[in-house]
Design a protein around this motif. Structure first.
Motif, PDB file in Angstrom:
ATOM      1  N   LEU A  29       1.083  -1.445   0.193  1.00 40.27           N
ATOM      2  CA  LEU A  29       0.021   0.088   0.020  1.00 40.27           C
ATOM      3  C   LEU A  29       0.864   1.355   0.200  1.00 40.27           C
ATOM      4  O   LEU A  29       0.462   2.333  -0.507  1.00 40.27           O
ATOM      5  CB  LEU A  29      -0.998   0.045   1.231  1.00 40.27           C
ATOM      6  N   SER A  30       2.152   1.160   0.754  1.00 41.24           N
ATOM      7  CA  SER A  30       2.927   2.352   0.910  1.00 41.24           C
ATOM      8  C   SER A  30       3.401   2.543  -0.801  1.00 41.24           C
ATOM      9  O   SER A  30       3.440   3.911  -1.126  1.00 41.24           O
ATOM     10  CB  SER A  30       4.208   2.109   1.733  1.00 41.24           C
ATOM     11  N   TYR A  32       2.087   1.648  -3.360  1.00 45.52           N
ATOM     12  CA  TYR A  32       0.944   2.143  -4.255  1.00 45.52           C
ATOM     13  C   TYR A  32       0.761   3.510  -4.078  1.00 45.52           C
ATOM     14  O   TYR A  32       0.342   4.492  -4.958  1.00 45.52           O
ATOM     15  CB  TYR A  32      -0.312   1.236  -4.192  1.00 45.52           C
ATOM     16  N   TYR A  33       0.741   4.009  -2.783  1.00 48.11           N
ATOM     17  CA  TYR A  33       0.437   5.383  -2.409  1.00 48.11           C
ATOM     18  C   TYR A  33       1.540   6.313  -2.992  1.00 48.11           C
ATOM     19  O   TYR A  33       1.072   7.436  -3.568  1.00 48.11           O
ATOM     20  CB  TYR A  33       0.433   5.629  -0.787  1.00 48.11           C
ATOM     21  N   SER A  36       0.780   6.565  -6.652  1.00 51.91           N
ATOM     22  CA  SER A  36      -0.556   7.356  -7.015  1.00 51.91           C
ATOM     23  C   SER A  36      -0.087   9.014  -6.837  1.00 51.91           C
ATOM     24  O   SER A  36      -0.663   9.670  -7.564  1.00 51.91           O
ATOM     25  CB  SER A  36      -1.626   6.937  -6.114  1.00 51.91           C
ATOM     26  N   ARG A  37       0.704   9.373  -6.088  1.00 55.03           N
ATOM     27  CA  ARG A  37       1.067  10.941  -5.825  1.00 55.03           C
ATOM     28  C   ARG A  37       1.719  11.108  -6.759  1.00 55.03           C
ATOM     29  O   ARG A  37       1.930  12.306  -7.477  1.00 55.03           O
ATOM     30  CB  ARG A  37       1.737  10.960  -4.461  1.00 55.03           C
ATOM     31  N   PHE A  43      -5.867   7.422  -4.807  1.00 56.06           N
ATOM     32  CA  PHE A  43      -5.240   6.410  -3.955  1.00 56.06           C
ATOM     33  C   PHE A  43      -6.126   5.076  -4.125  1.00 56.06           C
ATOM     34  O   PHE A  43      -5.817   4.042  -4.327  1.00 56.06           O
ATOM     35  CB  PHE A  43      -5.014   6.678  -2.583  1.00 56.06           C
ATOM     36  N   GLY A 130      -5.331   8.313   1.636  1.00 52.62           N
ATOM     37  CA  GLY A 130      -4.288   7.206   1.722  1.00 52.62           C
ATOM     38  C   GLY A 130      -3.529   7.163   2.888  1.00 52.62           C
ATOM     39  O   GLY A 130      -3.226   6.214   3.537  1.00 52.62           O
ATOM     40  N   LEU A 134      -3.029   4.182   5.570  1.00 47.00           N
ATOM     41  CA  LEU A 134      -1.675   3.581   5.738  1.00 47.00           C
ATOM     42  C   LEU A 134      -1.456   3.630   7.637  1.00 47.00           C
ATOM     43  O   LEU A 134      -0.687   2.683   7.734  1.00 47.00           O
ATOM     44  CB  LEU A 134      -0.487   4.642   5.235  1.00 47.00           C
TER      45      LEU A 134
END
Length: 271
Positions: A29-30, A32-33, A36-37, A43, A130, A134
């Motif tokens: 997830l980190s 992917y975050y 995404s940024r 997110f 997001g 997290l």
């Protein structure tokens, strides 16, 4: 310094698996975050079915763990299972020795204060959804660290003997999903959006917490090793404290070896 080997219990093995799963989830997830940024896409894009599938799988995995806490289970720690009549072995004592409500309140206020800061940062747009997610997943990793390695609540505030006698053991999921409260309802261009995954996780964790607190008040004898033989060291099958002590001894031994090496190097340089 001698370190005695203690066989890892089944429950400890399951906790290591949970730690690996939660750690992997946080890492994915980190990454992917961050992506995404960088590329400027949401997110969580709730217009895509894949988002619902991914979040549904994650939600169900945690809900499954919580459901296990609602019923007697051999794969859950006695720390959470002591609430059930099945695990109550009367010692003959009539007066349970319980954690002071002031200490319990201190833990509660400390947690609320920490998450209040997170909430403020979210509502002034320093944190986004997001980051909130997290943080919640990071809390889930911390939960496993508290069980397997080191618990600040136990060491610095509550001073309970071990996880088995922990007053707030089943608070963990409610504490874990506290940040999700801030994103249950979010404002969008089309109005307000109710996040079903946040609702499910927060509601289930609160139900678990309420059940725990009701049982604690109705059957305090189940929560004290003075009155419940199941909570005494002689009947422990998990050996979680033994694993923690092993780790502490390993750390102490490592520090000792580093200190000796440092002293030898200093003597050589001064000679």
């Amino acid at each position: 310094m001698t370190i005695h080997n203690v066989k890892i219990s089944i429950i400890s093995k399951l906790n290591y698996i949970r730690l690996f799963y939660r750690g992997s989830l946080f890492l994915v997830l980190s990454i992917y975050y961050v992506i995404s940024r960088i590329y400027g896409f949401p997110f969580f894009d709730y217009s895509k079915p894949l988002t619902y599938i991914a979040l549904g799988v994650i939600t169900l995995s945690f809900v499954g763990e919580m459901i296990e806490r609602f019923i007697p289970s051999k794969t859950s720690s006695m720390g959470s299972q002591k609430q059930f009549k099945k695990n109550y072995l009367p010692s003959g004592e009539c007066s349970p020795k319980l954690q002071s409500w002031k200490i319990t309140l201190l833990v509660f206020l400390s947690w609320i204060s920490l998450n209040a800061i997170i909430g403020v940062l979210y509502f002034i747009n320093v944190f986004d959804q997001g980051i909130i997610v997290l943080i919640s997943v990071f809390y889930s990793i911390c939960d496993m660290i508290c069980i397997l390695f080191f618990c600040p609540f136990q060491t610095w505030i509550m001073h309970n003997r071990c996880c088995t006698t922990c007053r707030i053991y089943n608070w963990d999921f409610a504490m874990m999903f506290t940040p999700l409260i801030f994103i249950i309802v979010t404002k969008t261009e089309n109005g307000y959006f109710v996040n079903p995954f946040a609702v499910i996780l927060v509601a289930t964790s609160l139900a678990l917490l309420i059940k725990w607190e009701i049982t604690y008040r109705r059957h305090p004898e189940r929560f004290s090793d003075e009155t419940n033989m199941s909570l005494r060291c002689i009947n422990c099958k998990e050996k979680l404290c033994a694993h923690k002590k092993q780790l502490q001894k390993l750390i102490a031994k490592s520090r000792e070896l580093l200190k000796q090496k440092f002293n030898k190097e200093n003597k050589k340089s001064s000679g």
